[in-house]
Design an enzyme around this catalytic site. Structure first.
Site, PDB file in Angstrom:
ATOM      1  CG  ASP A 395      39.903-138.191 -23.371  1.00  0.00           C
ATOM      2  OD1 ASP A 395      40.410-137.298 -24.067  1.00  0.00           O
ATOM      3  OD2 ASP A 395      39.913-139.392 -23.707  1.00  0.00           O
ATOM      4  CG  ASP A 703      41.042-143.091 -24.243  1.00  0.00           C
ATOM      5  OD1 ASP A 703      40.027-143.290 -23.539  1.00  0.00           O
ATOM      6  OD2 ASP A 703      42.136-142.734 -23.769  1.00  0.00           O
ATOM      7  CG  ASP A 707      35.407-142.631 -23.497  1.00  0.00           C
ATOM      8  OD1 ASP A 707      34.822-142.193 -22.485  1.00  0.00           O
ATOM      9  OD2 ASP A 707      36.646-142.718 -23.574  1.00  0.00           O
TER      10      ASP A 707
END
Length: 995
Positions: A395, A703, A707
């Site tokens: 990410d 995070d 996810d």
């Protein structure tokens, strides 16, 4: 207020809270009753206590400020209510592992042989002389067991420490009027805890304030349906549950062992003997080699028995050991024990039990060093799997960037406003803007301890917007809370990429709806926009296009664009009355008026570009998956080096486009995609699945709670330690403690180091295995006895198993490892390079020892026992020198960085010293004889030839074809060639048959 059903079974064991002068609790309420209140979700009893506010009052908790931020106050509450810890079963002790090691079949057989040998020896030669052979086997077995047990005990201790670290979760707590981050272990009854999406509830408690709170209690109840929590119907919150939607403040009612979670966790036994995939492969390899060793040992046993009972085995003096009926029964039994001990010892040497030990050592060493490098390993298998990673899906926010958001641009309508120029904005717009920023947020504003400055808490985005609004636009959070009441909240999630709120102004009862989120999403919900004069303008096609250009230009400058929109609605316009009289259960999502767009700058980490280049050089592809729009994603990816300056259109895709591909299109295009923008959690999961189907070993960073599916699906899940939610951490294999992509690269390097260290040790140990088996078998068949005694072979086993594992498994990963392509899924554990190295060394050792076995006595004019000592000494020193060769599988310079691993040098020195002691001091124990200096020089010189041999052998090129397959293929070609040549007179016609 007491309820009879809460009466404790034994009042003498009940701690009445009002016995403490610090607490003015209702009479008869104690910690047991508070615990049962939440466990049983007893609303009637809660009502008798005055509801949540009544319990808060009894606990002397101010819902606005929390408990006093005072060490004495906290300690007093811990004394009365207990601490927020639970009892864990203690780690296994050293004695457990000693007993476990003694259960090994070969060890048991050796102990039986040692006992028989000891008995016969003492009977025949007396106590002074007769105990040497049996006693020496006992001592050797003792050393093997102690070293193995101590190593496993050390691993258990290390896992226990890591477990305590991984359980030390940080939570936001309100104390002394300030929001602060504390360890869950420091929570006390009466604390006010902030909860948001992704948090694990740290203790049993009661709902104070919040909106749209839903929790997942499946870990406690097994029910998959989410439970809605509010202040009226269900205010009970159980520890261990996870927040899946909304936010709230919770009053802690019971902690530690008084909670259901604490009771459950204390009864769960920890299994730290996790078997990793590599260990499983090594177990199979060990089993296969063990079977070969057993076969050789059985053949040796049969041959030695036949030779003994046929009178072909002689003493050193030349007399036969067995002479029919004239041989005493005690001598026969002694010889049988000696033969069995020799055969069993061959099995001990042949079975490479050091392979799993080497994995344990290198994993334990790597885990400890990775912790120092800001990576906490939660699952052991991740260490080795990370070394095989071929793709990293990362990410953006906080991983590639610093996660230090700051508002740098502000557009009101189509006008750019200076970020500190509130005077140029109409008061009505400014008031609406304050509502949208100050009330539609999960962040908070508080004063510092000194009161001289404000403190902002929440996510980096929330903190940046709040600090900008408060410091530059004079927003007063306290005034907003007093003047407005919140009707309903829709919290931010990764699907909608926006959050909404409906509020009522107390002064005139007007209702406003506010939305905040991704700029293009909010823009699509708007029909009008405000200008700086407070006028509402219609957003026609040209106006919308102009707004889109503004967003694109901001995004192209690496700015994250957040838009604010609002609408005033009437009571009649409020949608979705829930039937219970609660207005505003849904928030209006269309016909809004755009308030403004802010651009937040989150600079790339300065070291991330180099880290990306390192991965690319290592053959690992980097794919950035982000929720930002495509322009921001491109800008950041280019800045980080993930995208080149040419920006191929096939390398960037939006999540909706990717998910709308057909399955065939996805599989075809997924390799080329480097950036996915505006992605949802499903898109991330879909990409991971596609990459795995393509044969990649995939690592994923994440995070957020959303996810979790991708983190679980990936071969290696890496969660963020600072911004990561507890759900994300729980779903991951490794926690990146500093949220830095550079640490991800460090983990990759350590993973490759683990795999490389294991391969080095396998090469070293198999060399010893092959040489020892061949030598003992040939000697047993030809001479009727093995040249290396049971004690000597156990000593060699100790060198190659425990000491060799320590020496070779603790090398730090080198930069050269990051210049090789990844191993992937199908690479064989023993490569052709390793076969080349180990066979060359094993053949050299076999040749030297066979010469000494059959010609050593005449060459050096020494007795058989001295010759056997020469063989033993040479064999051990060959392993010492070959340890250096094993440090590098391919490079010829095996001494590079040797002084960086002091443990390796120390183990080599210890091995040499102990070998000298074995030969020169423990003669009776080791069945050796003193050697003259020239014989020592000969042993060392012969062993030292392993270095030049290793240097020359590494010049020989090897193919990538599997070793055994290559042998079979070449054998087949040679056989076919022979048949062809026999049938044809002219070999010139044999085209293409040359192997």
């Amino acid at each position: 207020m007491a309820n009879s059903q809460f009466e404790p079974p034994d009042s003498s064991r009940t701690l009445i809270l009002n016995k403490s002068p610090s607490f003015a609790l209702a009479s008869g309420i104690d910690k047991n009753r508070l615990a049962l209140l939440v466990k049983e979700k007893n609303s009637a009893s809660l009502d008798q206590l005055g509801g949540v506010e009544g319990v808060a009052t009894a606990l002397r908790t101010d819902s606005e400020n929390g408990i006093r931020d005072d060490a004495g106050e906290v300690r007093k509450r811990q004394d009365i209510f207990g601490s927020n810890t639970y009892h864990m079963r203690p780690p296994k002790g050293l004695f457990y592992f000693v007993v476990d090691a003694l259960k090994d079949t070969t060890i048991i057989i050796l102990l039986v042989c040692a006992a028989l040998s000891l008995g016969f020896g003492i009977k025949e030669q007396g106590v002074q002389e007769g105990w040497y052979e049996g006693g020496s086997i006992f001592v050797a077995v003792f050393l093997v067991v102690v070293i193995s047990a101590s190593t496993n005990f050390r691993q258990e201790t290390q896992f226990d420490k890591l477990s305590k670290i991984s359980n030390n979760i940080k939570v936001d707590v309100l104390r002394g009027g300030r929001r602060q981050s504390l360890s869950i272990f420091d929570l006390v009854v009466g604390d006010v805890v902030y909860l948001k999406i992704g948090d694990q509830i740290p203790a049993d408690g009661l709902f104070l304030t919040g909106h749209s709170l839903q929790v997942d209690e499946s870990s406690m109840t097994g029910e998959s349906d989410h439970v809605e929590v509010d202040s009226i119907q269900n205010p009970f919150l159980s520890s261990g549950s996870k927040v899946v939607d909304g936010y709230a403040q919770m009053l802690v009612a019971s902690v530690g062992m008084n909670t259901s979670w604490g009771e459950m966790m204390s009864s769960v036994s920890r299994d730290t003997n996790e078997r990793t995939p590599l260990q499983a492969r090594l177990d199979t390899l060990t089993s296969s080699i063990g079977k070969v060793g057993l076969s050789v040992a059985f053949l040796v046993l049969v041959v030695m028995f036949i030779r003994y009972f046929t009178g072909n085995t002689t003493e050193d003096s030349g007399f036969k050991k067995y002479s029919g009926r004239n041989t005493r029964l005690a001598d026969i039994l002694d010889a049988i024990v000696e033969i069995i001990a020799a055969a069993v010892t061959i099995v001990v040497v042949a079975i490479p039990e050091g392979l799993p030990l080497a994995v344990t050592l290198t994993l334990g060493f790597s885990m400890k060093r990775m912790m120092a490098d800001q990576a906490m390993v939660r699952k052991l298998s991740a260490c080795e799997t990370m070394g095989s990673a071929t793709v990293i899906c990362t990410d953006k926010t906080g991983t590639l960037t610093l996660n230090q958001m700051k508002v740098t641009k502000f557009w009101l309508g189509q006008e750019s406003i200076a970020t500190n120029s509130s005077s140029s904005i109409a008061l009505n717009v400014l008031e609406l803007f304050h509502q949208g920023v100050g009330l539609n947020t999960t962040g908070s504003v508080s004063n510092s301890v000194s009161g001289s400055e404000r403190q902002f808490s929440g996510s980096p985005t929330e903190k940046a917007i709040l600090s900008w609004a408060v410091l530059d636009f004079r927003m007063d959070m306290e005034s907003l809370k007093q003047n407005y009441s919140i009707l309903h909240v829709e919290t931010f999630n990764s699907e909608k990429k926006r959050s909404g709120i409906s509020i009522r102004k107390k002064a005139d009862n007007t209702i406003h709806v506010h939305w905040k989120g991704a700029a293009e999403m909010i823009l699509g919900m708007c029909s009008n926009y405000y200008n700086s004069n407070g006028e509402v303008r219609l957003m026609d096609r040209d106006g919308r296009n102009e707004m889109e250009k503004i967003i694109q230009s901001m995004a192209a400058s690496s700015l994250r664009c957040i838009a604010f929109a609002q609408k005033q609605v009437s009571e009649e316009e409020m949608e979705g009355n829930d039937g219970g009289g609660h207005a505003g259960r849904k928030i209006k999502e269309d016909g809004l008026t755009l308030l403004g767009i802010v651009g937040l700058k989150d600079p790339c980490r300065p070291e991330v570009k180099e880290a990306v280049e390192t991965c690319q050089l290592a053959g690992v592809r980097i794919k950035m998956i982000t929720g930002d729009n495509v322009f921001t994603a491109k800008a950041i990816a280019t800045e980080c080096g993930i995208l080149g300056s040419d920006n191929n259109s096939e390398e960037v895709v939006e999540g909706v486009e990717f998910r709308n591909y057909t399955a065939e299109e996805r599989m075809q295009k997924v390799e080329n995609i480097k950036v996915m923008a505006r992605s949802s959690p499903f898109d991330k999961l879909l990409m991971v699945q596609c990459l795995k189907q393509k044969g990649h070993v995939v690592a994923v960073t994440g995070d957020g709670t959303n996810d979790a599916p991708a983190l679980k699906e990936a071969d290696i899940g890496l969660s963020m330690g600072i911004q990561g939610t507890e759900v994300a951490k729980e779903s991951s294999d490794i926690v990146i403690l500093d949220d830095n992509f550079t640490t991800v690269v460090t983990v990759l390097r350590w993973g490759r180091g683990v795999y490389n260290n294991i391969q080095k040790f396998i090469q070293f140990q198999l060399t010893v295995n092959v040489a020892a088996l061949v030598i003992n078998f040939i000697a047993a068949v030809s001479a009727g006895e093995v040249p290396l005694t049971a004690v000597q072979l156990l000593w060699v086993n100790l060198i190659m198993d425990s000491l060799g594992a320590l020496a070779l498994a603790t090398d730090r990963p080198t930069e050269e490892l990051m210049k090789k392509p990844p191993v992937g899924r199908v690479e064989p554990l023993i490569t052709n390079v390793m076969w080349r190295n180990l066979l060359a060394q094993a053949l050299y050792q076999i040749a030297i020892l066979l010469v000494l076995q059959f010609k050593g006595g005449s060459l050096f004019n020494v007795s058989p026992i001295v010759n056997d000592t020469l063989m033993f000494n040479t064999f051990v020193f060959c392993q010492v020198f070959n340890e250096f060769n094993s440090r590098e599988l391919e490079k010829q310079n095996v001494f590079k960085g040797i002084f960086n691993n002091r443990l390796f040098l120390g183990i080599v020195a210890i091995t040499i010293v102990l070998q000298v002691v074995m030969v020169e001091v423990l003669k009776k124990f080791a069945d050796t004889q003193n050697l003259k200096p020239r014989y020592w020089g000969f042993c060392i010189l012969i062993a030292a030839f392993t270095w030049p041999i290793g240097w020359v052998v590494k010049l020989i090129p090897v193919s990538d074809e599997p070793f055994l397959g290559s042998i079979v293929r070449r054998s087949g070609l040679i056989f076919r060639r022979a048949i062809y040549l026999k049938k044809h007179s002219s070999p010139k016609e044999d085209i293409g048959m040359n192997p």
